[in-house]
Write a protein that holds these residues in place. Structure first.
Motif, PDB file in Angstrom:
ATOM      1  N   UNK A 133       7.041  -7.668   1.909  1.00  0.00           N
ATOM      2  CA  UNK A 133       5.599  -8.327   2.005  1.00  0.00           C
ATOM      3  C   UNK A 133       5.261  -8.659   0.813  1.00  0.00           C
ATOM      4  N   UNK A 134       4.842  -9.979   0.500  1.00  0.00           N
ATOM      5  CA  UNK A 134       4.524 -10.593  -0.908  1.00  0.00           C
ATOM      6  C   UNK A 134       2.978 -10.291  -1.018  1.00  0.00           C
ATOM      7  N   UNK A 135       2.596 -10.424  -2.362  1.00  0.00           N
ATOM      8  CA  UNK A 135       1.067  -9.723  -2.588  1.00  0.00           C
ATOM      9  C   UNK A 135       0.140 -10.766  -1.888  1.00  0.00           C
ATOM     10  N   UNK A 136       0.329 -11.977  -1.771  1.00  0.00           N
ATOM     11  CA  UNK A 136      -0.759 -12.960  -1.107  1.00  0.00           C
ATOM     12  C   UNK A 136      -0.968 -12.733   0.241  1.00  0.00           C
ATOM     13  N   UNK A 137      -0.023 -11.904   1.128  1.00  0.00           N
ATOM     14  CA  UNK A 137      -0.173 -11.487   2.462  1.00  0.00           C
ATOM     15  C   UNK A 137      -0.576 -10.292   2.522  1.00  0.00           C
ATOM     16  N   UNK A 138      -0.847  -9.600   1.603  1.00  0.00           N
ATOM     17  CA  UNK A 138      -1.311  -8.107   1.681  1.00  0.00           C
ATOM     18  C   UNK A 138      -2.853  -8.141   1.988  1.00  0.00           C
ATOM     19  N   UNK A 139      -3.428  -7.121   2.972  1.00  0.00           N
ATOM     20  CA  UNK A 139      -4.684  -7.133   3.218  1.00  0.00           C
ATOM     21  C   UNK A 139      -4.936  -5.741   3.677  1.00  0.00           C
ATOM     22  N   UNK A 140      -6.343  -5.341   4.267  1.00  0.00           N
ATOM     23  CA  UNK A 140      -7.034  -4.415   4.628  1.00  0.00           C
ATOM     24  C   UNK A 140      -7.034  -3.051   3.681  1.00  0.00           C
ATOM     25  N   UNK A 141      -7.523  -1.875   4.240  1.00  0.00           N
ATOM     26  CA  UNK A 141      -7.834  -0.879   3.215  1.00  0.00           C
ATOM     27  C   UNK A 141      -7.150   0.431   3.924  1.00  0.00           C
ATOM     28  N   UNK A 142      -6.963   1.491   3.269  1.00  0.00           N
ATOM     29  CA  UNK A 142      -6.273   2.545   3.638  1.00  0.00           C
ATOM     30  C   UNK A 142      -7.012   3.316   4.663  1.00  0.00           C
ATOM     31  N   UNK A 143      -8.340   2.932   4.905  1.00  0.00           N
ATOM     32  CA  UNK A 143      -8.935   3.531   6.355  1.00  0.00           C
ATOM     33  C   UNK A 143      -8.333   2.885   7.567  1.00  0.00           C
ATOM     34  N   UNK A 144      -7.535   1.802   7.479  1.00  0.00           N
ATOM     35  CA  UNK A 144      -6.843   1.423   8.687  1.00  0.00           C
ATOM     36  C   UNK A 144      -5.877   2.221   9.156  1.00  0.00           C
ATOM     37  N   UNK A 145      -5.104   3.199   8.416  1.00  0.00           N
ATOM     38  CA  UNK A 145      -4.490   4.480   8.721  1.00  0.00           C
ATOM     39  C   UNK A 145      -4.788   5.548   9.511  1.00  0.00           C
ATOM     40  N   UNK A 146      -6.235   5.760   9.301  1.00  0.00           N
ATOM     41  CA  UNK A 146      -7.148   6.713   9.794  1.00  0.00           C
ATOM     42  C   UNK A 146      -7.150   6.282  11.418  1.00  0.00           C
ATOM     43  N   UNK A 147      -7.705   5.193  11.610  1.00  0.00           N
ATOM     44  CA  UNK A 147      -7.862   4.540  12.905  1.00  0.00           C
ATOM     45  C   UNK A 147      -6.699   4.543  13.935  1.00  0.00           C
ATOM     46  N   UNK A 148      -5.592   4.044  12.922  1.00  0.00           N
ATOM     47  CA  UNK A 148      -4.358   4.001  13.965  1.00  0.00           C
ATOM     48  C   UNK A 148      -3.767   5.157  14.439  1.00  0.00           C
ATOM     49  N   UNK A 193       2.462   6.810   2.457  1.00  0.00           N
ATOM     50  CA  UNK A 193       2.054   6.346   1.081  1.00  0.00           C
ATOM     51  C   UNK A 193       3.137   5.451   0.302  1.00  0.00           C
ATOM     52  N   UNK A 194       4.665   5.272   0.900  1.00  0.00           N
ATOM     53  CA  UNK A 194       5.528   4.446   0.488  1.00  0.00           C
ATOM     54  C   UNK A 194       5.130   2.950   0.705  1.00  0.00           C
ATOM     55  N   UNK A 195       4.569   2.712   1.915  1.00  0.00           N
ATOM     56  CA  UNK A 195       4.354   1.324   2.273  1.00  0.00           C
ATOM     57  C   UNK A 195       3.568   0.628   1.189  1.00  0.00           C
ATOM     58  N   UNK A 196       2.512   0.680   0.823  1.00  0.00           N
ATOM     59  CA  UNK A 196       1.979  -0.285  -0.045  1.00  0.00           C
ATOM     60  C   UNK A 196       2.589  -0.407  -1.321  1.00  0.00           C
ATOM     61  N   UNK A 197       3.269   0.513  -1.878  1.00  0.00           N
ATOM     62  CA  UNK A 197       4.142   0.433  -3.104  1.00  0.00           C
ATOM     63  C   UNK A 197       5.295  -0.514  -3.118  1.00  0.00           C
ATOM     64  N   UNK A 198       6.006  -0.320  -1.806  1.00  0.00           N
ATOM     65  CA  UNK A 198       7.422  -1.403  -1.763  1.00  0.00           C
ATOM     66  C   UNK A 198       7.090  -2.282  -0.829  1.00  0.00           C
ATOM     67  N   UNK A 222       1.757   0.621   6.838  1.00  0.00           N
ATOM     68  CA  UNK A 222       0.829   0.767   5.695  1.00  0.00           C
ATOM     69  C   UNK A 222       1.504  -0.343   4.686  1.00  0.00           C
ATOM     70  N   UNK A 223       2.425  -1.221   5.086  1.00  0.00           N
ATOM     71  CA  UNK A 223       3.357  -2.102   4.331  1.00  0.00           C
ATOM     72  C   UNK A 223       2.503  -3.167   3.876  1.00  0.00           C
ATOM     73  N   UNK A 224       1.581  -3.568   4.642  1.00  0.00           N
ATOM     74  CA  UNK A 224       0.930  -4.800   4.455  1.00  0.00           C
ATOM     75  C   UNK A 224      -0.518  -4.259   3.660  1.00  0.00           C
ATOM     76  N   UNK A 225      -0.905  -3.208   3.265  1.00  0.00           N
ATOM     77  CA  UNK A 225      -1.961  -2.803   2.450  1.00  0.00           C
ATOM     78  C   UNK A 225      -1.632  -3.442   1.090  1.00  0.00           C
ATOM     79  N   UNK A 226      -2.564  -3.747   0.183  1.00  0.00           N
ATOM     80  CA  UNK A 226      -2.299  -4.313  -1.326  1.00  0.00           C
ATOM     81  C   UNK A 226      -1.681  -3.402  -2.040  1.00  0.00           C
ATOM     82  N   UNK A 227      -0.909  -3.842  -2.849  1.00  0.00           N
ATOM     83  CA  UNK A 227       0.000  -2.973  -3.673  1.00  0.00           C
ATOM     84  C   UNK A 227      -1.118  -1.983  -4.476  1.00  0.00           C
ATOM     85  N   UNK A 228      -2.116  -2.469  -4.863  1.00  0.00           N
ATOM     86  CA  UNK A 228      -3.141  -1.462  -5.821  1.00  0.00           C
ATOM     87  C   UNK A 228      -3.599  -0.336  -4.906  1.00  0.00           C
TER      88      UNK A 228
END
Length: 469
Positions: free
Chosen positions: A15-30, A77-82, A219-225
Motif C-alpha cells: 500500500x503506497x503512502x498516499x493511500x494510507x489512512x486511519x489511526x491505530x484505534x481502528x484496530x481496537x474497534x475491529x 504491528x507489522x502492517x503499518x511498517x510494511x 493494519x496495513x493501510x495505517x500511515x507508515x508513521x
C-alpha cells in the motif's frame, strides 16, 4: 465518498503512502467487534463443561487471552511498517515458493472457520427471515462475500458498528443472566485444578493465536508513521477485552445452564434475552457478530490463496475480477462445508480445526523472531515476488524448523481423535501451543542469526532501476 473509492483496489501489493489512512484505534474497534460473538461464548463455556469451576476458568481464560493476544498483536504491528498482507511476509522466512507450505493450511483454516461460523449465523439469519437453516446459511454466505469483495474500508466500518451494537447486547444479556443466577455461590465454589486451569488457558490462547495469519491485513493501510506500540496495544486490548467478555459470559452460562446451552447455543442466548422484538434484535446481533469475523475469514482466505498462487506465477497485483473469483471460491467452499456439517459432524469438524492450530504456532514463532530479532523490521518487498531474488524460492532452514515445531507439539496435543503420550503425565492438560511457540522460536533464532546476508540495510519498498541494481 464515491463508490469507486469505497471498493478496495489493493490485494497482495504494498500500500503506497498516499493511500494510507486511519489511526491505530481502528484496530481496537475491529477486534472488539470480531470477538463479541457467539463462538467465543461457546469457547468460554467449554472451560466449565470440561470440568473447571467459574473462578479459575475465568482467570485461566484471561491469562490465555493476554498471552495469545500479545503474540497476535505483534503480528498486527507489522502492517503499518510494511504495508503488506500478513501471509505474504512469510516469503521472507520460507522463500517465495516455500511459503506455500503454511499457506495451504491457513487457507484450510479460513474455509473451515467460515463453515463453522456460518452454521450458527445461518440459524440466526433463518430465524430473522422465517425460513430454514439452509436458506439462512446461503444468504449469510452471500452477504459475507459481498462485504469481503468491497474490502478494507467496509470491513473496518463493520467492526465499528459491531463493536457498539454487540457491546450493548452483551451488557443487556449480562444483566439478564445475573438476574437468574446466584453469582456469590458460583464464586464461592472455587477449587483450583491445574489441568483444568491449563485447559482454560489453552482454549483462549489458541483462540487468539488463530488470528495471527489475519491481523496485518487490517493494519496495513495505517500511515507508515503509526507507532508500532500503538498498533500493538490497540489490537491487543480490542481482542483481549472482546474475547474475555464473551468467554466470561460463556463460563457463567455453562455453569448455570449446562446442556440447555450446549444443545442450542443460539436459541438459549436469544431466550435469555426475551421474545418478540428483543428476540429479533438478538438474532440480528448474533448474525452481525458472526458476519464480522466471517468477512475476515473470507478476506484473509482470498489473500492467502492469491499469495500461494502468485508465488509460482510471479504475480504482483490482482484485478478486481480476480478478487471476485478468489472470494467466490472461498464462499462456495465454506458454504458447502457448512451445509454438509450443519446437522452432524460440526463438533468433530471444530476439533479438526483446533488440530490445525498446531501448524500455525510454529509459523507465528518463526515470523516474529525473523521480523523483530533477525531482520529487525527490514525487508526487500520487491524481492518477495522474485524466486531468484535475495529470499530465494525455498528456504529450507525455516521449513525444517517449521516441521520440527509441528512434530514437537504432538506429544502434548489433546483432541478427540488424537491425544499425545505426554498429556496424561501432565494431568490431561494441552500445552502444545507453548511448545509450538518456544521450540521453533529458539531453533530459528539459533539458525537464522548465522546467515544474515539476505537482509537489506533498510526496508526496500520499490523495485530498483537497472542502473541502481
Amino acid at each position: 465518498m464515491a463508490a469507486e473509492d469505497l471498493v478496495e483496489r489493493r490485494s497482495i501489493d504494498v500500500v503506497p503512502d498516499d493511500e494510507r489512512h486511519g489511526t491505530a484505534f481502528s484496530q481496537f474497534t475491529l477486534w472488539l467487534g470480531a470477538n463479541l460473538q457467539i463462538t467465543a461464548v461457546v469457547t468460554g463455556a467449554l472451560a466449565v463443561v470440561s470440568g473447571g469451576d467459574v473462578v479459575w476458568s475465568v482467570v485461566g481464560l484471561l491469562l490465555g487471552n493476554l498471552l495469545g493476544g500479545a503474540v497476535m498483536a505483534l503480528h498486527s504491528a507489522q502492517g503499518p511498517k510494511l504495508g503488506l498482507p500478513q501471509m505474504i511476509q512469510s516469503r521472507a522466512q520460507f522463500g517465495v515458493k516455500g511459503a506455500v507450505v503454511p499457506l495451504l493450511l491457513v487457507i484450510l483454516m479460513y474455509v473451515g472457520f467460515f463453515a463453522s461460523g456460518s452454521v450458527l449465523a445461518g440459524q440466526a439469519t433463518a430465524r430473522l427471515m422465517h425460513t430454514d437453516d439452509t436458506a439462512g446459511i446461503v444468504v449469510f454466505a452471500v452477504v459475507t462475500a459481498v462485504m469481503a469483495a468491497v474490502g478494507y474500508r467496509i470491513i473496518h466500518t463493520l467492526g465499528r458498528v459491531a463493536s457498539v451494537i454487540c457491546a450493548l447486547a452483551f451488557v443487556y444479556l449480562g444483566i439478564r443472566l445475573l438476574d437468574r443466577i446466584d453469582l456469590s455461590a458460583l464464586l464461592g465454589d472455587a477449587h483450583f485444578d491445574l489441568p483444568m486451569f491449563l485447559l482454560a488457558v489453552s482454549l483462549s490462547a489458541s483462540w487468539q493465536l488463530a488470528f495471527g495469519p489475519y491481523v496485518a491485513d487490517y493494519s496495513r493501510y495505517l500511515p507508515r508513521t503509526t507507532p508500532g506500540r500503538s498498533t500493538f496495544w490497540w489490537t491487543l486490548s480490542g481482542s483481549a477485552i472482546g474475547s474475555q467478555w464473551s468467554m466470561t459470559f460463556g463460563v457463567l452460562v455453562a455453569a448455570t445452564a449446562g446442556d440447555a446451552f450446549l444443545t442450542d447455543q443460539v436459541g438459549y442466548v436469544v431466550g435469555l434475552g426475551g421474545a418478540g422484538l428483543i428476540a429479533s434484535f438478538l438474532y440480528f446481533v448474533i448474525a452481525l457478530g458472526k458476519l464480522t469475523i466471517n468477512v475476515l475469514n473470507t478476506y484473509g482466505g482470498f489473500m492467502s490463496m492469491v499469495t500461494s498462487i502468485s508465488g509460482f506465477r510471479g504475480q504482483r497485483t490482482l484485478s478486481q475480477r480476480g478478487r471476485a473469483v478468489y472470494i467466490g471460491l472461498i464462499m462456495v467452499a465454506g458454504t458447502a462445508l457448512a451445509l454438509l456439517g450443519k446437522d452432524s459432524f460440526l463438533t468433530s469438524f471444530k476439533d479438526f480445526l483446533l488440530f490445525l492450530l498446531t501448524f500455525f504456532t510454529p509459523w507465528s514463532a518463526i515470523n516474529l523472531v525473523d521480523y523483530y530479532l533477525i531482520s529487525r523490521e527490514r525487508y526487500d518487498i520487491p524481492a518477495l515476488s522474485d524466486p531468484r531474488g535475495r529470499y530465494g524460492a525455498w528456504r529450507w532452514d525455516a521449513l525444517t524448523v517449521y516441521g520440527i515445531g509441528v512434530l514437537a507439539q504432538l506429544p502434548f496435543l489433546v483432541t478427540h481423535f488424537y491425544t499425545g503420550p505426554l498429556v496424561e503425565p501432565l494431568g490431561g492438560a494441552d500445552v502444545s501451543w507453548i511448545v509450538g511457540l518456544v521450540v521453533p522460536a529458539a531453533l530459528y533464532w539459533l539458525l537464522a542469526r548465522r546467515d544474515t546476508q539476505h537482509i537489506p540495510e533498510e526496508t526496500v519498498y520499490v523495485l530498483a532501476s537497472p542502473r541502481e541494481r
